[in-house]
Structure formats: structure tokens, C-alpha cells
Design a protein around this motif. Structure first.
Motif, PDB file in Angstrom:
ATOM      1  N   ALA A  51     -12.752 -12.475   8.003  1.00  0.00           N
ATOM      2  CA  ALA A  51     -12.201 -13.399   7.004  1.00  0.00           C
ATOM      3  C   ALA A  51     -11.789 -12.661   5.732  1.00  0.00           C
ATOM      4  CB  ALA A  51     -13.227 -14.479   6.680  1.00  0.00           C
ATOM      5  N   GLU A  52     -12.604 -11.696   5.317  1.00  0.00           N
ATOM      6  CA  GLU A  52     -12.292 -10.935   4.107  1.00  0.00           C
ATOM      7  C   GLU A  52     -11.001 -10.137   4.276  1.00  0.00           C
ATOM      8  OE1 GLU A  52     -14.080  -7.202   1.486  1.00  0.00           O
ATOM      9  OE2 GLU A  52     -15.374  -8.239   2.946  1.00  0.00           O
ATOM     10  N   TYR A  53     -10.855  -9.458   5.406  1.00  0.00           N
ATOM     11  CA  TYR A  53      -9.714  -8.566   5.597  1.00  0.00           C
ATOM     12  C   TYR A  53      -8.441  -9.306   6.018  1.00  0.00           C
ATOM     13  CZ  TYR A  53     -12.490  -4.369   4.925  1.00  0.00           C
ATOM     14  OH  TYR A  53     -13.252  -3.368   4.359  1.00  0.00           O
ATOM     15  N   LEU A  54      -8.604 -10.426   6.729  1.00  0.00           N
ATOM     16  CA  LEU A  54      -7.436 -11.173   7.196  1.00  0.00           C
ATOM     17  C   LEU A  54      -7.174 -12.436   6.374  1.00  0.00           C
ATOM     18  CD1 LEU A  54      -7.868 -10.864  11.084  1.00  0.00           C
ATOM     19  CD2 LEU A  54      -6.416  -9.514   9.560  1.00  0.00           C
ATOM     20  N   ARG A  55      -7.995 -12.637   5.345  1.00  0.00           N
ATOM     21  CA  ARG A  55      -7.820 -13.758   4.422  1.00  0.00           C
ATOM     22  C   ARG A  55      -7.918 -15.107   5.127  1.00  0.00           C
ATOM     23  NH1 ARG A  55      -2.897 -11.423   0.528  1.00  0.00           N
ATOM     24  NH2 ARG A  55      -4.018  -9.531  -0.117  1.00  0.00           N
ATOM     25  N   TRP A  56      -8.914 -15.233   5.970  1.00  0.00           N
ATOM     26  CA  TRP A  56      -9.193 -16.535   6.568  1.00  0.00           C
ATOM     27  C   TRP A  56      -9.933 -17.396   5.551  1.00  0.00           C
ATOM     28  CZ3 TRP A  56     -11.854 -14.634  11.726  1.00  0.00           C
ATOM     29  CH2 TRP A  56     -10.891 -14.068  12.567  1.00  0.00           C
ATOM     30  N   ASP A  57      -9.591 -18.672   5.506  1.00  0.00           N
ATOM     31  CA  ASP A  57     -10.402 -19.584   4.715  1.00  0.00           C
ATOM     32  C   ASP A  57     -11.597 -20.049   5.557  1.00  0.00           C
ATOM     33  OD1 ASP A  57      -9.440 -21.531   6.473  1.00  0.00           O
ATOM     34  OD2 ASP A  57      -7.980 -22.320   5.053  1.00  0.00           O
TER      35      ASP A  57
ATOM     36  N   THR B 272     -12.170 -19.617   9.594  1.00  0.00           N
ATOM     37  CA  THR B 272     -13.306 -18.819  10.069  1.00  0.00           C
ATOM     38  C   THR B 272     -14.125 -19.597  11.092  1.00  0.00           C
ATOM     39  OG1 THR B 272     -13.404 -17.661   7.945  1.00  0.00           O
ATOM     40  CG2 THR B 272     -15.352 -17.533   9.364  1.00  0.00           C
TER      41      THR B 272
ATOM     42  N   LYS C  16     -17.268 -13.078   8.942  1.00  0.00           N
ATOM     43  CA  LYS C  16     -17.077 -12.992   7.499  1.00  0.00           C
ATOM     44  C   LYS C  16     -16.277 -11.743   7.118  1.00  0.00           C
ATOM     45  CE  LYS C  16     -21.077 -15.708   5.974  1.00  0.00           C
ATOM     46  NZ  LYS C  16     -22.391 -15.675   5.281  1.00  0.00           N
TER      47      LYS C  16
END
Length: 551
Positions: free
Chosen positions: A521-527, A531, A518
Motif C-alpha cells: 500500500a505504501e509503495y503502490l499508494r493503495w488506500d 488494501t 501495508k
């Protein structure tokens, strides 16, 4: 902010002085040395930094005592001097470690030979910071290590070498130092071809392995530092290029403490085949290894096998009769491939092959300008090899205004401290009170990041939620994940778990994996779909590369 000199040279010309292919310890060391001397450098790695041979050693910084058997005095001398350099420039990562060599009646290397070897080892390591060796009587060996088998024990030796808990971070810090000096560094960037022709190499074609984007980079010289993949790189230029690398597989086991476990690192000769191996205390566990067998399989799928584990455990159980270790006790297993210089005659064993490295100049040997290959090498001596490579490159390409090498004096990032113990005494309690952490957590951070631990904790001041533990059973905190992504080029979960934090060797449950994913995901902008794919990729990699496979 001024652009570093080396980077400025590339910006003005569009041509790097050096392109270094391979982001293991040798490639990272070469990039650091060249960049700090003012050269423009690009460092490329097809996976993550240290994801090949560098993440799979016995985690020792040593002179190579057994190399004396093959009269490799120069190699041992060089390695012992480099051990001292690393103790000095990376005191948070490299520390002294006491070893005992128990000598038994059945050993091929008896009392006289071991003592002679230790005398030579001591002589070659003059001006060392660790104690001299001591001969131990049979009773003294048992006093120090009562769990050892008493049958046939004749005596032993106590001596000191070094240990690097996380060689992956040693490699990473060389990459960071290169980057700080102006180098362009790209992990997940695979070299898929050369620019030029059969007689002249002018650069490389690159494909980003995560995005698929392709581009070209030009340089005055390409340095092939791909380790056991070195032959694959040269064959991109000419398919019939001969092999120069002999590949040797080594498997290691990580087990919890066991009945009669040693207090020192044990260096001993296997009873079945006289091969030397280690049982080493490591981060509260024990590291057992290594095997040493020819390898011709898939270099991107090197797995630890049950047969290899049974061989190692059988030997340990004979030396420590109360241990009774089985494959069920193995928490983590890993395997890697060493790159050794190919012997002139074909060999089916690896014990007698030299651990030396050499620079293969393709122009001198084949008339192909613009390419050199590094053959062989060992973790301890990586810095000296890097210095030799950059010296060679400077002479070859005639790069002007190059500074002298200073890598033996300049601390690696985080290494600017007098010694670890003094630094811990000064830093732990203030950080505990300021950030509401446990002393164990602060000490853990300092041993991973050195003085850069303050940069990790600074993230908590910005986002207090990053101060939470990732797992109840481990000291690691969420800020380390953010730091790995923002400052240390982590792009996959395995980058963090294996090569930034070492968490794979501690408690790593599904909840921890999800919490870490998570933050990525926040830092690399994964949906959400990305993820989940990354979690599944990590689970597959962990099962494939870090657990025992059926032989």
C-alpha cells in the motif's frame, strides 16, 4: 545513460522487432535472448510472470530419464546439456541433487532396463559436472534409505540431476535480463486481439488487466509463447483455428518431514499403474508428484483435487510403509497444465506424448504472415528453445546487425559467482554483522537473489524498519517486499508470496499478510479499501489454488 540498441530501434520506428506473448519460462527466455542480441522486444503477460505452468512443476532440472523409453535421445541429450548451462549461469537457483531409483520385483522397468537407461543417460551427459551413476545392491539401497519397503526390493540406482527450488524466480530473472537489455516488459497486460487481417499480422491489441486501459503495439513478428493457452491466442486471429496443444494436468503435494522420510530424491514407479513419480526433499519439506492426466477444464482455474492427492499418498505409503501420510498432512497442494504437442491420432493418455517443442510458422503452414507459435517445451530446455526461436525470427524477418546468442555463457541476474558454496562462505558473516541479521536469513536471501541480495539489503540502509522479519517462523524480511514492488514488478500480494519469495510454502499467517499488504500500500499508494480488497483477493486465490479441492 545510453538507450539500449533494441529499445532505440523501437523508439525510432514505432515498431518492435518481436512481440512475445506469454510470460512463462519460454516467453521470458525468448525475450532475454532476442533483447541481448540487440532486437527491440515487447514481452506481454496477462497475469504475473511465471503464474501459469512455470510455477507448478516438480522443480527439477533434469534430462528426462523416462523419455529414453520413447527413444527421445535428442531431447534427453539437449536437456542434459542445458542442465549444465543452468548450473553455470544460475548457481544460486539451480543445484545438483542425488536421486535413488529403487527397483522392485513388480516394476515394469526391471534391473536390466534401468541399468541400460542409466548407461545411455551417462553417455548423453558427457562433460557433466555431477558424478556418474552407480548401481546399488539391495542392501546398499536399504543402507542409504532404511525407510523403504523391503518386500520385493531387488536393488537400485544412485544418480544425479538438478533441482531449482524456485522456478518462478528463474523465469523472473530471464524477464529482468531482457529488461536490462532494453526489452519492454509488461505483466498484467493481456493480448485481446491482433492488428492486421486474416493473411497478415502486424501487431497486437492489449488490455491492462488491473486498470482496464487498452492500447496497440506493432511488430515485425508476433511470437505466441502462451504455453497451454497457445491455441486461445491463435484463435483470436481465426476462430476456427485447429488445436495444436494437448493439455496435461499435473498435481503436486508439499508435506512436512515424515517417519522414514528419504535422504535422497526418490524416483519410483507407481505400483497401481506403473507411472513414474518423485518424492523430493525441498526447502526442508517434501515434494510429491506428479499426476499426468488429460485436462479440458478452465485454464485459469486449475485446482489440485483430493482424489489426485489420495492416489499420490497411497503410492508413497506403499514405498515408505511407516509414513502413513493422509490428506491432513498436505500443507500445500498445487496443480498446473503442461502444453504437449497434439498427437495426430486422438489420445486419452499423456505418457507417450512427446515432450519436445517445435516452432509452428503460420506463414509457412497457412499463409499468415507475422506470427509464429511455440508448441510444447519443458523447463530444463527453455534456453535452447529460446535460441532456436530467435534464430528462426532473425532468418524470417531479416533483422540487421543481430549479435550471436550468448545466453549459455552470460549469467542470469544474480548469477555472477563461481559457485554458491564459495559465495556463501565469503558473504554471509559480513552481512550478518553489518545488518544485524541471522546467518539463516542472509543465506536465504542469497539463494533467492544471488549477488543481487546486496540490493535488497541496501534498502535497509535507507529505511532501517525494512530489516524486520515478516514472520517469526520464516527468514524473510520486509525489504524483500519493497524490492519486489520497486525492482521486480510485483503488483499483487500473490506476486510476492508465490512468485518472488516462495513464502506460501513457509509460515504465512494473517499478521504476515497484513504487514506485507501495508508495504504494498505504501509503495503502490493503495488506500485502505484497496488494501482490504487485495487481502481478500489473495485469501480467495490461496484457498482456491493451493489447497485440496473436493474431487
Amino acid at each position: 545513460m545510453a538507450v539500449p540498441t533494441g529499445r532505440q530501434n523501437w523508439l525510432s520506428s514505432g515498431i518492435f522487432d518481436l512481440i512475445v506473448v506469454g510470460g512463462g519460462i519460454n516467453g521470458a527466455g525468448i525475450a532475454r535472448d532476442a533483447a541481448q542480441r540487440g532486437m527491440s522486444v515487447a514481452l506481454l503477460e496477462k497475469n504475473d510472470w511465471a503464474s501459469g505452468t512455470t510455477q507448478a512443476p516438480t522443480r527439477l532440472i533434469h534430462g528426462g530419464l523416462r523419455y529414453l523409453e520413447y527413444f527421445e535421445f535428442g531431447l534427453v541429450f539437449e536437456s542434459l546439456q542445458e542442465r549444465e548451462v543452468l548450473l553455470r549461469i544460475a548457481p544460486h537457483l539451480v543445484h545438483p541433487l542425488p536421486f535413488i531409483i529403487p527397483i522392485y520385483q513388480h516394476n515394469k522397468r526391471g534391473v536390466w532396463l534401468v541399468n541400460l537407461g542409466m548407461i545411455v543417460y551417462d553417455v548423453l551427459s558427457f562433460r557433466k559436472s555431477v558424478p556418474h551413476y552407480r548401481w546399488l545392491s539391495r542392501q546398499r539401497v536399504l543402507d542409504l534409505e532404511p525407510g523403504l519397503d523391503v518386500n520385493g526390493l531387488r536393488g537400485g540406482v544412485l544418480y544425479y540431476d538438478g533441482q531449482v527450488d524456485f522456478p518462478e524466480r528463474l523465469c523472473l530473472e530471464n524477464v529482468l535480463a531482457a529488461r536490462n537489455a532494453g526489452a519492454t516488459t509488461s505483466n498484467y497486460a493481456e493480448v485481446i486481439g491482433f492488428i492486421g487481417n486474416e493473411k497478415s499480422i502486424e501487431g497486437v491489441r492489449v488490455r491492462e488487466t488491473l486498470s482496464g486501459k487498452a492500447y496497440e503495439l506493432r511488430s515485425r513478428l508476433v511470437v505466441n509463447a502462451a504455453g497451454p493457452w497457445a491455441d486461445s491466442i491463435t484463435q483470436l486471429q481465426r476462430h476456427d483455428e485447429p488445436k495444436r496443444v494437448f493439455r496435461s494436468k499435473g498435481t503436486h503435494l508439499v508435506v512436512p518431514s515424515f517417519s522414514s522420510a528419504p535422504q535422497h530424491a526418490i524416483y519410483i514407479e507407481a505400483k497401481s499403474d506403473h507411472r513414474p513419480y518423485f518424492v523430493v526433499p525441498w526447502i526442508g519439506k517434501f515434494l510429491i508428484g506428479t499426476t499426468d492426466d488429460p485436462y479440458s477444464g478452465d485454464m485459469d482455474d486449475v485446482r489440485p483435487l483430493e482424489d489426485e492427492a489420495r492416489y499420490l499418498l497411497s503410492e508413497v505409503n506403499q514405498v515408505f510403509p511407516r509414513a502413513q501420510l493422509t490428506t491432513e498432512d498436505v500443507e500445500i497442494a498445487y496443480a498446473g497444465v503442461r502444453a504437449l504437442p497434439m498427437a495426430r491420432g486422438r489420445s486419452d493418455t499423456t505418457a507417450s506424448l512427446s515432450r519436445r517443442s517445435f516452432i509452428y510458422d503460420h506463414e509457412k503452414e497457412e499463409g499468415v504472415r507475422g506470427l509464429i507459435s511455440i508448441i510444447g517445451g519443458k523447463l530444463t530446455a527453455y534456453r535452447r528453445l529460446a535460441q532456436a526461436v530467435v534464430d528462426h525470427a532473425q532468418r524470417k524477418v531479416r533483422i540487421p546487425n543481430v549479435k550471436p546468442c550468448d545466453t549459455s555463457r552470460e549469467p542470469l541476474p544474480g548469477g555472477n559467482m563461481p559457485n554458491l558454496l564459495t559465495y556463501l562462505q565469503a558473504e554471509v558473516q559480513p552481512a550478518v554483522h553489518r545488518f544485524d541479521l541471522q546467518p539463516q536469513q542472509v543465506e536465504h536471501l542469497i539463494k533467492l537473489y544471488g549477488s543481487r541480495y546486496k540490493d535488497v539489503l541496501a534498502l535497509i540502509e535507507e529505511k532501517p524498519e525494512l530489516g524486520v522479519r515478516l514472520s517469526k517462523g520464516a527468514p524473510d524480511i520486509a525489504a524483500q517486499v519493497a524490492f519486489a514492488v520497486e525492482r521486480e514488478m510485483a503488483q499483487r500480494l500473490s506476486d510476492f508470496f508465490v512468485r518472488r519469495s516462495g513464502m506460501i510454502h513457509r509460515e504465512l499467517n494473517d499478521a504476515t499478510v497484513l504487514a506485507t499488504a501495508k508495504i504494498f500500500a505504501e509503495y503502490l499508494r493503495w488506500d485502505e479499501a484497496r488494501t482490504q480488497r487485495e487481502i481478500e483477493t489473495w485469501q480467495h486465490e490461496r484457498a482456491r489454488l493451493f489447497t485440496l479441492q473436493v474431487s
